[in-house]
Write an enzyme that holds these catalytic residues in place. Structure first.
Site, PDB file in Angstrom:
ATOM      1  N   ARG A   6       0.816  -1.217   0.000  1.00 38.49           N
ATOM      2  CA  ARG A   6       0.000   0.000   0.000  1.00 38.49           C
ATOM      3  C   ARG A   6       0.851   1.269   0.000  1.00 38.49           C
ATOM      4  O   ARG A   6       0.484   2.268  -0.613  1.00 38.49           O
ATOM      5  CB  ARG A   6      -0.939  -0.025   1.206  1.00 38.49           C
ATOM      6  CG  ARG A   6      -1.945   1.111   1.212  1.00 38.49           C
ATOM      7  CD  ARG A   6      -3.020   0.855   2.264  1.00 38.49           C
ATOM      8  NE  ARG A   6      -4.052   1.883   2.249  1.00 38.49           N
ATOM      9  CZ  ARG A   6      -4.331   2.669   3.289  1.00 38.49           C
ATOM     10  NH1 ARG A   6      -3.650   2.543   4.420  1.00 38.49           N
ATOM     11  NH2 ARG A   6      -5.284   3.568   3.212  1.00 38.49           N
TER      12      ARG A   6
ATOM     13  N   HIS B 292      -6.324  -5.821  -2.366  1.00 38.88           N
ATOM     14  CA  HIS B 292      -7.100  -6.036  -1.137  1.00 38.88           C
ATOM     15  C   HIS B 292      -7.333  -7.514  -0.859  1.00 38.88           C
ATOM     16  O   HIS B 292      -8.152  -7.852  -0.023  1.00 38.88           O
ATOM     17  CB  HIS B 292      -8.427  -5.272  -1.203  1.00 38.88           C
ATOM     18  CG  HIS B 292      -8.269  -3.781  -1.139  1.00 38.88           C
ATOM     19  ND1 HIS B 292      -9.310  -2.894  -1.271  1.00 38.88           N
ATOM     20  CD2 HIS B 292      -7.167  -3.001  -0.934  1.00 38.88           C
ATOM     21  CE1 HIS B 292      -8.872  -1.648  -1.174  1.00 38.88           C
ATOM     22  NE2 HIS B 292      -7.567  -1.675  -0.965  1.00 38.88           N
TER      23      HIS B 292
ATOM     24  N   GLY C 177       3.782  11.305  -8.236  1.00 41.81           N
ATOM     25  CA  GLY C 177       4.556  10.202  -8.797  1.00 41.81           C
ATOM     26  C   GLY C 177       5.283   9.364  -7.756  1.00 41.81           C
ATOM     27  O   GLY C 177       5.314   9.700  -6.575  1.00 41.81           O
TER      28      GLY C 177
HETATM   29  C1  HEM Z   1      -9.323   1.432  -5.840  1.00 46.69           C
HETATM   30  C2  HEM Z   1      -9.327   2.314  -4.883  1.00 46.69           C
HETATM   31  C3  HEM Z   1      -8.860   2.010  -3.487  1.00 46.69           C
HETATM   32  C4  HEM Z   1      -9.492   2.378  -2.350  1.00 46.69           C
HETATM   33  C5  HEM Z   1     -10.766   3.190  -2.240  1.00 46.69           C
HETATM   34  C6  HEM Z   1      -8.718   1.851  -1.257  1.00 46.69           C
HETATM   35  C7  HEM Z   1      -9.033   2.030   0.078  1.00 46.69           C
HETATM   36  C8  HEM Z   1      -8.397   1.400   1.124  1.00 46.69           C
HETATM   37  C9  HEM Z   1      -8.776   1.545   2.503  1.00 46.69           C
HETATM   38  C10 HEM Z   1      -9.891   2.451   3.024  1.00 46.69           C
HETATM   39  C11 HEM Z   1      -7.976   0.739   3.232  1.00 46.69           C
HETATM   40  C12 HEM Z   1      -7.996   0.569   4.756  1.00 46.69           C
HETATM   41  C13 HEM Z   1      -7.244   1.731   5.379  1.00 46.69           C
HETATM   42  C14 HEM Z   1      -7.356   1.800   6.888  1.00 46.69           C
HETATM   43  O1  HEM Z   1      -7.884   0.879   7.502  1.00 46.69           O
HETATM   44  O2  HEM Z   1      -6.898   2.799   7.454  1.00 46.69           O
HETATM   45  C15 HEM Z   1      -7.089   0.080   2.317  1.00 46.69           C
HETATM   46  C16 HEM Z   1      -6.130  -0.838   2.666  1.00 46.69           C
HETATM   47  C17 HEM Z   1      -5.252  -1.409   1.782  1.00 46.69           C
HETATM   48  N1  HEM Z   1      -5.101  -1.075   0.457  1.00 46.69           N
HETATM   49 FE1  HEM Z   1      -6.395   0.003  -0.648  1.00 46.69          FE
HETATM   50  N2  HEM Z   1      -7.651   1.161  -1.739  1.00 46.69           N
HETATM   51  C18 HEM Z   1      -7.680   1.244  -3.108  1.00 46.69           C
HETATM   52  C19 HEM Z   1      -6.741   0.735  -3.979  1.00 46.69           C
HETATM   53  C20 HEM Z   1      -5.599   0.070  -3.579  1.00 46.69           C
HETATM   54  C21 HEM Z   1      -4.486  -0.234  -4.433  1.00 46.69           C
HETATM   55  C22 HEM Z   1      -4.367   0.198  -5.889  1.00 46.69           C
HETATM   56  C23 HEM Z   1      -3.575  -0.922  -3.683  1.00 46.69           C
HETATM   57  C24 HEM Z   1      -2.241  -1.464  -4.073  1.00 46.69           C
HETATM   58  C25 HEM Z   1      -1.879  -1.763  -5.296  1.00 46.69           C
HETATM   59  C26 HEM Z   1      -4.153  -1.055  -2.363  1.00 46.69           C
HETATM   60  C27 HEM Z   1      -3.585  -1.747  -1.334  1.00 46.69           C
HETATM   61  C28 HEM Z   1      -4.103  -1.828  -0.058  1.00 46.69           C
HETATM   62  C29 HEM Z   1      -3.616  -2.744   0.946  1.00 46.69           C
HETATM   63  C30 HEM Z   1      -2.576  -3.821   0.733  1.00 46.69           C
HETATM   64  C31 HEM Z   1      -4.321  -2.467   2.120  1.00 46.69           C
HETATM   65  C32 HEM Z   1      -4.141  -3.118   3.499  1.00 46.69           C
HETATM   66  C33 HEM Z   1      -3.001  -2.383   4.211  1.00 46.69           C
HETATM   67  C34 HEM Z   1      -2.627  -2.929   5.571  1.00 46.69           C
HETATM   68  O3  HEM Z   1      -3.189  -3.919   6.040  1.00 46.69           O
HETATM   69  O4  HEM Z   1      -1.735  -2.305   6.193  1.00 46.69           O
HETATM   70  N3  HEM Z   1      -5.350  -0.411  -2.320  1.00 46.69           N
HETATM   71  N4  HEM Z   1      -7.354   0.514   1.042  1.00 46.69           N
END
Ligand code: HEM
Ligand SMILES: *[C@@H]1O[C@H](CO)[C@@H](O)[C@H](O)[C@H]1NC(C)=O
Ligand SMILES: *[C@@H]1O[C@H](CO)[C@@H](O)[C@H](O)[C@H]1NC(C)=O
Ligand SMILES: *[C@@H]1O[C@H](CO)[C@@H](O)[C@H](O)[C@H]1NC(C)=O
Ligand SMILES: *[C@@H]1O[C@H](CO)[C@@H](O)[C@H](O)[C@H]1NC(C)=O
Ligand SMILES: *[C@@H]1O[C@H](CO)[C@@H](O)[C@H](O)[C@H]1NC(C)=O
Ligand SMILES: *[C@@H]1O[C@H](CO)[C@@H](O)[C@H](O)[C@H]1NC(C)=O
Ligand SMILES: *[C@@H]1O[C@H](CO)[C@@H](O)[C@H](O)[C@H]1NC(C)=O
Length: 335
Positions: A70, A199, A80
């Site tokens: 993330r 995710h 960038g």
């Molecule tokens: C498409 C739109 C996306 C939205 C709206 C989104 C939103 C979120 C949110 C709200 C969380 C939880 C944050 C928290 O609990 O504070 C999250 C976690 C995460 N996101 Fe996304 N995300 C998106 C795209 C992506 C992309 C493109 C990646 C990587 C290529 C990604 C990787 C992750 C990962 C791996 C987590 C878990 C992080 C952890 O456990 O520390 N996300 N995301």
């Protein structure tokens, strides 16, 4: 926080090598594009070092794979892929809404940087490249695909909190809004779906999805696009009186494994975030993302191949090369 963290300084003879390498790079004048072999002369052990450090970090805490993946995404979407999320500035990206109390893994990045600085000439390998390699290794070590990481990014000098709040997608946005934010980064609808598949690992805080659990959009009932058993389970994990910081798995089937279950879940109304489920269930999805979600739920090989392609694309966003920016000594501060 340890902004003043120090690494082993390199010996004078390494500094001489460094100068030599710099002169070589300057005389070729062909450094405007990233290349997987960028450090093969200047830091041949780089990839091994990053792999080992990421492995150690994941062995200590499995979730770190998700957190490092993330970090690279949140770095790339704001000015960038330039390591700007790492800067310890009060008005920097680190403290923007999508990152504060949320983005994590900064200490691991520090550890990787230290290990790289002691094995190679100092100020050769950028923090931005370390993020890109750590993201790839996190996916691979979680059971996902691998890909060659183009290298040679340089580190940015600014960290723009406003831009982080503007550019990063929110889980409360519609599919169309999210598609538009990706399009601003030259990423298309396929990239939206594949990269959302990240995710398949990691956790999210209740505050980011609890609006779906009790009184969704003022209807007096939970979000009808969430499976009823899942609603019931999450209602007890995220009580209305809770502080919103409790976490739940983004992929309830296999939280730590990088696989296609994120998509399988969505077809079963088991996406955690509204933005996850929306890729299949929303009206917008019908003409955009829905069929791709279905395809990935049925074919993990296809998902893995497309994910690797999209990650390389994301890693190319707005990169600084040549003599733009700098190579930071400490990832938390500009030189
Ligand atoms: C498409 C739109 C996306 C939205 C709206 C989104 C939103 C979120 C949110 C709200 C969380 C939880 C944050 C928290 O609990 O504070 C999250 C976690 C995460 N996101 Fe996304 N995300 C998106 C795209 C992506 C992309 C493109 C990646 C990587 C290529 C990604 C990787 C992750 C990962 C791996 C987590 C878990 C992080 C952890 O456990 O520390 N996300 N995301
Ligand atoms: C290991 O992970 C825990 C969290 O689970 C963290 O508090 C600790 O700092 C980590 N230790 C190392 C050496 O990274
Ligand atoms: C941050 O980005 C916004 C939007 O592009 C811009 O208006 C603003 O000047 C930038 N701020 C800094 C400090 O660079
Ligand atoms: C998105 O771009 C990739 C190339 O990176 C291409 O293969 C794919 O077909 C594009 N998807 C859409 C929906 O345009
Ligand atoms: C749900 O929210 C709406 C407005 O947001 C409110 O009028 C209604 O009373 C709430 N229903 C329940 C059951 O809490
Ligand atoms: C979550 O934790 C942070 C810091 O630990 C705190 O500032 C915040 O108020 C807590 N609650 C929510 C809903 O984020
Ligand atoms: C995960 O999904 C697989 C098949 O899709 C299923 O066999 C398994 O029971 C599921 N595991 C959990 C914990 O939901
Ligand atoms: C899954 O996708 C791969 C890669 O595109 C393709 O070669 C394979 O034929 C697909 N498998 C099925 C069962 O459709």
């Amino acid at each position: 926080m340890s902004a003043s963290r120090t690494c082993h300084s390199s010996s004078p003879f390494l500094v001489i090598i460094l100068l030599g390498v710099l002169l070589c790079l300057m005389s070729t004048g062909a450094e405007s594009q990233l290349s997987p072999t960028f450090y093969s002369q200047s830091c041949p052990s780089l990839q091994k070092i990053v792999r080992r450090q990421v492995l150690n970090a994941i062995k200590n805490e499995t979730r770190m794979a998700a957190s490092l993946l993330r970090l690279h995404f949140h770095d790339c979407f704001v000015n960038g892929c330039d390591g700007s999320i790492l800067l310890d500035l009060d008005d920097g990206e680190k403290f923007a809404l999508p990152n504060i109390n949320s983005a994590r893994g900064y200490e691991v990045v520090d550890n990787i940087k230290c290990a790289v600085e002691s094995a190679c000439p100092s100020n050769i390998v950028s923090c931005a490249d370390i993020l890109a390699l750590a993201a790839r290794d996190s996916v691979l070590l979680s059971g996902g695909p691998s890909w060659k990481v183009p290298l040679g990014r340089r580190d940015g000098l600014v960290s723009n909190q406003t831009l982080a709040n503007t550019n990063l997608p929110s889980p409360f946005e519609s599919v169309s809004q999210i598609i538009a934010k990706f399009a601003n980064m030259d990423l298309n609808i396929t990239d939206v779906v594949t990269l959302s598949g990240a995710h398949t690992i990691g956790l999210a805080r209740c505050a980011l999805f609890s609006n779906r659990l009790f009184n969704f959009s003022g209807t007096g009932a939970p979000d009808p696009t969430m499976d009823a058993d899942m609603v019931e389970d999450l209602q007890s994990v995220c009580p209305q009186t809770g502080d919103g910081n409790t976490t739940a798995p983004l992929d309830r089937n296999s939280t730590d494994a990088f696989d296609n279950h994120y998509f399988v879940n969505i077809l079963a109304n088991k996406g955690l975030l509204s933005s996850d489920q929306g890729l299949f269930s929303s009206d917008d999805a019908a003409s955009t993302t829905r069929e791709l979600v279905r395809a990935y739920s049925q074919n993990q090989t296809l998902f893995f191949a497309d994910f690797a392609n999209s990650m390389a694309k994301m890693g190319n966003i707005g990169v600084l090369t040549g003599s733009s920016g700098e190579v930071r000594t400490n990832c938390r501060v500009v030189n």
